[in-house]
Design a protein around this motif. Structure first.
Motif, mmCIF file in Angstrom:
data_model
loop_
_atom_site.group_PDB
_atom_site.id
_atom_site.type_symbol
_atom_site.label_atom_id
_atom_site.label_comp_id
_atom_site.label_asym_id
_atom_site.label_seq_id
_atom_site.Cartn_x
_atom_site.Cartn_y
_atom_site.Cartn_z
ATOM 1 N N GLU A 107 0.797 -1.329 -0.050
ATOM 2 C CA GLU A 107 -0.028 -0.070 -0.106
ATOM 3 C C GLU A 107 0.822 1.435 0.038
ATOM 4 O O GLU A 107 0.365 2.410 -0.110
ATOM 5 C CB GLU A 107 -0.825 0.011 1.330
ATOM 6 N N ARG A 108 2.195 1.003 -0.012
ATOM 7 C CA ARG A 108 3.114 2.208 -0.348
ATOM 8 C C ARG A 108 2.981 3.271 1.126
ATOM 9 O O ARG A 108 3.114 4.418 1.038
ATOM 10 C CB ARG A 108 2.992 3.030 -1.561
ATOM 11 N N ARG A 109 2.759 2.683 2.176
ATOM 12 C CA ARG A 109 2.754 3.599 3.253
ATOM 13 C C ARG A 109 4.090 3.881 4.063
ATOM 14 O O ARG A 109 4.209 5.012 4.845
ATOM 15 C CB ARG A 109 1.678 3.008 4.428
ATOM 16 N N LEU A 110 4.903 2.773 3.989
ATOM 17 C CA LEU A 110 6.008 2.749 4.774
ATOM 18 C C LEU A 110 7.239 2.780 3.757
ATOM 19 O O LEU A 110 7.161 2.402 2.400
ATOM 20 C CB LEU A 110 6.012 1.345 5.540
ATOM 21 N N PHE A 111 8.420 3.257 4.566
ATOM 22 C CA PHE A 111 9.517 3.108 3.796
ATOM 23 C C PHE A 111 10.366 1.711 4.017
ATOM 24 O O PHE A 111 9.818 0.986 5.207
ATOM 25 C CB PHE A 111 10.615 4.350 4.139
ATOM 26 N N CYS A 112 11.279 1.138 3.310
ATOM 27 C CA CYS A 112 12.182 0.140 3.783
ATOM 28 C C CYS A 112 13.526 0.538 3.339
ATOM 29 O O CYS A 112 13.927 0.858 2.058
ATOM 30 C CB CYS A 112 11.650 -1.280 3.140
ATOM 31 N N TYR A 113 14.394 0.705 4.348
ATOM 32 C CA TYR A 113 15.922 1.023 4.025
ATOM 33 C C TYR A 113 16.785 0.004 4.391
ATOM 34 O O TYR A 113 16.671 -0.581 5.538
ATOM 35 C CB TYR A 113 16.262 2.566 4.463
ATOM 36 N N ALA A 114 18.004 -0.019 3.550
ATOM 37 C CA ALA A 114 19.020 -0.872 4.149
ATOM 38 C C ALA A 114 19.822 -0.009 5.206
ATOM 39 O O ALA A 114 19.804 1.192 5.037
ATOM 40 C CB ALA A 114 20.085 -1.095 2.963
ATOM 41 N N ILE A 115 20.193 -0.756 6.285
ATOM 42 C CA ILE A 115 21.046 -0.173 7.208
ATOM 43 C C ILE A 115 22.624 -0.621 7.022
ATOM 44 O O ILE A 115 23.416 0.457 6.832
ATOM 45 C CB ILE A 115 20.735 -0.821 8.584
ATOM 46 N N SER A 116 22.695 -1.603 6.839
ATOM 47 C CA SER A 116 24.155 -2.559 6.566
ATOM 48 C C SER A 116 23.724 -3.892 6.001
ATOM 49 O O SER A 116 22.949 -4.237 5.764
ATOM 50 C CB SER A 116 24.821 -2.257 7.885
ATOM 51 N N LYS A 117 25.139 -4.525 5.792
ATOM 52 C CA LYS A 117 24.688 -5.792 5.387
ATOM 53 C C LYS A 117 23.833 -6.489 5.988
ATOM 54 O O LYS A 117 24.298 -6.928 7.322
ATOM 55 C CB LYS A 117 26.114 -6.403 5.161
ATOM 56 N N GLY A 118 22.902 -7.074 5.461
ATOM 57 C CA GLY A 118 21.802 -8.070 6.069
ATOM 58 C C GLY A 118 20.818 -7.381 7.101
ATOM 59 O O GLY A 118 20.108 -8.276 7.992
ATOM 60 N N GLN A 119 20.691 -6.147 7.107
ATOM 61 C CA GLN A 119 19.877 -5.563 8.026
ATOM 62 C C GLN A 119 19.050 -4.370 7.272
ATOM 63 O O GLN A 119 19.787 -3.578 6.576
ATOM 64 C CB GLN A 119 20.477 -4.793 9.294
ATOM 65 N N TRP A 120 17.801 -4.267 7.350
ATOM 66 C CA TRP A 120 16.951 -3.303 6.989
ATOM 67 C C TRP A 120 16.408 -2.688 7.970
ATOM 68 O O TRP A 120 16.010 -3.310 9.086
ATOM 69 C CB TRP A 120 16.076 -3.854 5.840
#
Length: 509
Positions: free
Chosen positions: A278-291
Motif C-alpha cells: 500500500e506504499r505507506r512505509l519505507f524500507c531502507y538498508a542499514i548495513s549488510k543483512g539488516q533493513w
C-alpha cells in the motif's frame, strides 16, 4: 582508557558524545545552526555552518579524552537523511543544503505518483514518493531550476560532503543512499532506472559503502580543526533513525522503536527487505543483512507545542507559578480518555507516513459546546498518538506482532503521554533513561567496525534504567472505539486537503 566519539548531524544542531571503550558516556557537546525558510516550502541550511558545528563538537569532546593514557579508537557519524547539496566540478557547494523538510518538490512528487514508474521505483528502492526524497528533489530542480541543475557536477548529502572535506574521498554509507529513492534494495547500488529518470549519472554520485567502512588519513586542515590524532579512523555509520534503533536496543523484528520529538517515527529492524504493497512505509538498508521498515511523521512534539502555546491560559501559568507544559500535562490528566468525544487530526505541517500528502491539514472533529480547552489539549495529544498508531499498525501488519515498543524523545517528559501511548497502541511501552540514542548507535557501529563486538546488538547495561508502561484495559477499550473513527474522518477529509491548502497559499501570498 580508550575512547569512541559518536556524532549526530541533525536538522537543528550537531551533537558529539565522548564514550569510553565500553560505550559509557563521558562528555558531550552540541552546536546549533539555522534552518532557512525564506520562501514557501523552503527548508535549507548553510553547509559551512554544519561543517563548523561538527568540527567544533568533535574538538570539544576530544579535548576531554586523556590521550596520554589512552587512544581515540574511532569517530562514527550519524546524520539526518534525504538532504541534497549541489557541488561544482571542484566539489564546492553551489547551493545551500536542501533538507528533508523542504517541500518544494511537491509537484514533482505528485506527477511521479501518477506515473507507473513511480510505483515501480518504490518497489525497487523502498522510498515513498514524497517531496522529502532526493529523487523528487532532483526532478523538481531539473524542471524548475534547469540552469542550476545543469551547472551541478556532483550531488551529495551532508555526510558525504563532510567526509569529502575530512578525507578528500567521495563516498556515502548504504543507509543514507537507501533513503534517496535512487538505490536498488536488492543490489545496494544506484538504480539505473531511477538515475535515468532523475537525469544524473553514477559518476555524479558518491560511491556507496557499508556503514562499517572506515576512512583513514585526515587532511591536515581538518585534523587541526578537530584536534584528534591524524590516524583516527572515521566510521561512515548510518542515518539517524537506523542508529537510534541500534542505540535503544531495538534491533530485533519483535521490538518496535518509536521516537516522538519535534516530529515522530516508527521503525523496526528486519533481516530482509519488506515492501508495503500500500506504499505507506519505507524500507531502507542499514548495513549488510539488516533493513529498517517504518514511517516518518511530520507532526509530533511541534504540534503539542503549538497547542500549549494557544490553549494554555497564561494567567493560570502565572498564578500556579509553573511552566505551561507542566500545567498542560496536569490539565490533560484530569480529562478522560477520548476527550469527551473530541478528535484531533494533527496534520499542521502536511504529513509523511501514513498519508504522504504535503497538503494535509489539521482539524478538530466532534467539537461541541461541552468541550473545553482541557478537552482540546488532550485531543491534540491523543491525535498525535493515534496518528502514530496508524503507522504502528501498518508496521505490525507487515512484520508481525511486536513483544514491546521502545519509545524515546521529548514526549517522555510527560508521564500522561507515556501511559497514553501504551493505551492507544495496546502494547507495552518501555522508556529508556534519556541519552543520545543516535550517537550511541554510531558508537556501537564503530565497535562493530573495529571488531570489538560481533553484531550491532547493544549490551543491555548500556541502555540504563527502563520505565515500563502496561496498557490500561479501560483506556484501551475507549481508544479501540475512537481510533477507527480517527481514520474514517481522515479518509473523509482527505479529498479536501489539496483545495484548502491551495486556498491558504493564495490568501497568504
Amino acid at each position: 582508557m580508550n575512547y569512541l566519539i559518536g556524532v549526530d548531524i541533525g536538522t537543528s544542531s550537531t551533537k558529539a558524545v565522548l564514550y569510553d571503550q565500553d560505550a559509557r558516556v563521558i562528555d558531550q557537546a552540541n552546536y546549533g545552526y539555522e534552518l532557512h525558510r525564506n520562501a514557501a516550502g523552503m527548508a535549507e541550511q548553510e553547509p559551512e555552518e554544519i561543517i563548523n558545528a561538527a568540527e567544533q563538537a568533535i574538538h570539544e569532546v576530544a579535548a576531554k579524552a586523556n590521550l596520554s593514557k589512552g587512544k581515540l579508537l574511532a569517530v562514527s557519524i550519524s546524520s539526518a537523511n534525504q538532504s541534497l547539496l549541489l557541488l561544482d566540478k571542484n566539489k564546492k557547494p553551489i547551493s545551500r543544503l536542501i533538507t528533508w523538510a523542504d517541500s518544494r518538490a511537491q509537484r514533482a512528487a505528485d506527477n511521479l505518483k501518477m506515473m507507473t514508474e513511480g510505483q515501480q521505483l518504490y518497489m525497487k528502492t523502498g522510498t515513498p514518493v514524497h517531496p522529502m526524497s532526493t529523487l523528487t528533489k532532483l526532478l523538481w530542480l531539473k524542471k524548475d531550476e534547469p540552469e542550476l541543475f545543469n551547472r551541478t557536477a556532483y550531488f551529495a548529502d551532508i555526510k558525504a560532503y563532510l567526509f569529502y572535506r575530512l578525507f578528500n574521498e567521495f563516498r556515502v554509507d548504504m543507509s543514507i543512499a537507501s533513503c534517496t529513492g535512487l538505490m536498488n534494495l536488492k543490489t545496494c547500488q544506484w538504480d539505473d532506472q531511477a538515475l535515468t529518470l532523475a537525469g544524473v549519472t553514477k559518476d555524479q554520485l558518491p560511491e556507496i559503502v557499508d556503514g562499517t567502512t572506515q576512512a583513514h588519513g585526515l587532511v591536515p586542515e581538518a585534523q587541526a580543526k578537530l584536534g584528534v590524532p591524524a590516524d583516527t579512523p572515521f566510521i561512515y555509520g548510518a542515518y539517524d533513525g537506523a542508529l537510534s534503533n541500534i542505540g535503544v536496543g531495538a534491533t530485533k523484528q519483535n521490538t518496535v522503536a518509536i521516537t516522538i520529538g519535534t516530529s515522530a517515527a516508527v521503525r523496526v529492524v528486519t533481516d530482509h527487505p519488506v515492501i508495503d504493497p500500500e506504499r505507506r512505509l519505507f524500507c531502507y538498508a542499514i548495513s549488510k543483512g539488516q533493513w529498517v521498515v517504518g514511517g516518518p511523521l511530520n507532526n509530533g512534539g511541534d504540534v503539542y507545542q503549538w497547542a500549549v502555546e494557544h490553549l494554555v491560559d497564561s494567567s493560570a501559568v502565572k498564578n500556579e507559578n509553573v511552566d505551561p507544559y507542566t500545567l498542560a500535562n496536569h490539565v490533560i490528566e484530569g480529562v478522560p480518555a477520548g476527550a469527551h468525544g473530541l478528535l484531533f487530526h494533527p496534520f499542521l505541517g502536511g504529513e509523511r507516513a501514513p498519508l504522504w500528502n504535503a497538503k494535509a491539514r489539521g482539524s478538530f472533529f466532534g467539537l461541541s459546546q461541552i468541550h473545553t480547552r482541557a478537552d482540546m489539549l488532550r485531543a491534540v495529544m491523543e491525535g498525535i498518538s493515534m496518528n502514530i498508531a496508524t503507522v504502528f499498525q501498518a508496521v505490525r501488519a507487515l512484520v508481525g506482532e511486536p513483544a514491546s515498543v521502545t519509545a524515546t524523545g521529548g514526549f517522555a517528559r510527560s508521564e500522561v503521554w507515556r501511559q497514553m501511548l501504551a493505551d492507544i497502541l495496546n502494547c507495552p511501552v518501555n522508556i529508556p533513561d534519556s541519552f543520545e540514542s543516535g550517537c550511541l548507535g554510531a558508537a556501537i557501529m564503530a565497535m562493530k567496525s573495529l571488531g570489538m563486538i560481533d553484531s550491532l546488538e547493544i549490551p543491555k547495561q548500556l541502555i540504563g534504567n527502563v520505565s515500563s508502561y502496561q496498557p490500561d484495559p479501560a483506556a484501551v477499550k475507549v481508544y479501540q472505539r475512537y481510533t477507527p473513527l480517527f481514520k474514517q474522518v481522515e479518509e473523509m477529509l482527505s479529498p479536501a486537503y489539496s483545495e484548502i491548502a491551495n486556498l491558504q497559499e493564495r490568501q497568504n501570498k
